[in-house]
Enzyme design. Structure first.
Site, PDB file in Angstrom:
ATOM      1  N   ALA A 105       0.835  -1.203   0.000  1.00 45.69           N
ATOM      2  CA  ALA A 105       0.000   0.000   0.000  1.00 45.69           C
ATOM      3  C   ALA A 105       0.867   1.249   0.000  1.00 45.69           C
ATOM      4  O   ALA A 105       1.141   1.826   1.053  1.00 45.69           O
ATOM      5  CB  ALA A 105      -0.937  -0.009   1.206  1.00 45.69           C
ATOM      6  N   HIS A 140       3.722  17.898   1.763  1.00 50.62           N
ATOM      7  CA  HIS A 140       3.484  17.306   3.077  1.00 50.62           C
ATOM      8  C   HIS A 140       3.886  18.321   4.142  1.00 50.62           C
ATOM      9  O   HIS A 140       4.684  19.227   3.874  1.00 50.62           O
ATOM     10  CB  HIS A 140       4.298  16.025   3.273  1.00 50.62           C
ATOM     11  CG  HIS A 140       3.792  14.853   2.497  1.00 50.62           C
ATOM     12  ND1 HIS A 140       4.084  14.671   1.164  1.00 50.62           N
ATOM     13  CD2 HIS A 140       3.009  13.801   2.869  1.00 50.62           C
ATOM     14  CE1 HIS A 140       3.520  13.555   0.745  1.00 50.62           C
ATOM     15  NE2 HIS A 140       2.855  13.018   1.751  1.00 50.62           N
ATOM     16  N   LYS A 144       7.893  15.485   7.409  1.00 53.22           N
ATOM     17  CA  LYS A 144       7.803  14.324   6.539  1.00 53.22           C
ATOM     18  C   LYS A 144       9.203  13.821   6.228  1.00 53.22           C
ATOM     19  O   LYS A 144      10.063  14.567   5.765  1.00 53.22           O
ATOM     20  CB  LYS A 144       7.065  14.705   5.249  1.00 53.22           C
ATOM     21  CG  LYS A 144       7.107  13.652   4.152  1.00 53.22           C
ATOM     22  CD  LYS A 144       6.257  12.439   4.494  1.00 53.22           C
ATOM     23  CE  LYS A 144       6.214  11.486   3.303  1.00 53.22           C
ATOM     24  NZ  LYS A 144       5.448  10.263   3.595  1.00 53.22           N
TER      25      LYS A 144
END
Length: 259
Positions: A105, A140, A144
């Site tokens: 994912a 982001h 991050k």
């Protein structure tokens, strides 16, 4: 590709890693009355009520060996939400997928899945005299860890595979509020097309992780991506709504369903 599971029952979930994503998965499970059979974190270790039906790994590469050991020992399907694994760790996951279903994912949200499908449709009609200069931008919040993000790199790779043309640039920005933005831009002389996907709540990827867990529960062994999962779930939804017959979308839709 593994066959999608037939059982409608929600599986008991195990969650490894209780950072932002793992905590959101646990919160959504509580809100929906779903069974969390296991949690694991660096601070508190592994806490079992019983062996879960599916394990969601939202931790870090350091926990990878323990995750693989659990899944191999108990034959537990795995949803991998850790993007910064080494080549050796990805190889170990592929070996695990020979005995259990493993969902890789990179990005969990349904909106990202649609963004990728739109990019593929755009690539199919923008060759030759209509070829565009295509760029990827991602944002982001500060903190991050990786730049460009795994999703930005996947968007660039997906565009190159679909179009035969590499993106002109990948821009990464670290600012603003959680959670993320990813934008694919196509530029022609005098005009441009921008497809932007914005996620503002950690519950969004958490729900995607649970969709993947539901899919993996009872599936056959194999290594798949969230694209495979959403392709199956979308196809099943179209069948349920009577919009697909024998693998073909009815005339009132403009696309073919995924077989």
């Amino acid at each position: 590709m593994p066959e999608a599971p037939a059982t409608p029952e929600a599986p008991a979930i195990g969650i490894v890693g209780l950072g932002r994503l793992g905590s959101a998965v646990r919160s959504v499970c509580r809100a929906e009355g779903r069974d969390v059979a296991l949690t694991a974190s660096r601070r508190s270790g592994w806490s079992y009520a019983r062996v879960p039906d599916v394990l969601v790994d939202a931790s870090a590469p350091e926990a990878h060996a323990d995750v693989l050991d659990h899944c191999a020992t108990h034959r537990t399907p795995l949803v991998v939400c850790v993007s910064n694994l080494t080549d050796g760790q990805w190889k170990a996951l592929a070996e695990l997928a020979e005995v259990v279903p493993v969902v890789r994912a990179t990005n969990l949200s349904f909106g990202h899945y649609l963004q990728v499908r739109i990019a593929e449709c755009t690539a199919a009609v923008t060759g030759g005299r209509f070829a565009a200069a295509t760029t990827v931008r991602e944002r982001h919040p500060l903190g991050k860890a990786h730049r460009p993000s795994a999703t930005a790199l996947a968007l660039a790779d997906g565009w190159a595979a679909a179009s035969g043309r590499a993106v002109a640039d990948i821009a990464d920005e670290r600012s603003g509020l959680p959670v993320s933005e990813h934008e694919l831009s196509h530029i022609w002389p005098g005009e441009s097309l921008h497809v932007r996907h914005h996620v503002a709540d950690w519950d969004v990827p958490a729900r995607g992780a649970l969709a993947a867990a539901d899919w993996a529960h009872g599936a056959a062994p194999g290594l798949v991506t969230m694209r495979d999962v959403y392709d199956d779930l979308v196809h099943d939804g179209l069948v349920h709504d009577g919009l697909v017959h024998d693998g073909l979308v009815h005339d009132d839709l403009t696309a073919r369903s995924t077989p």
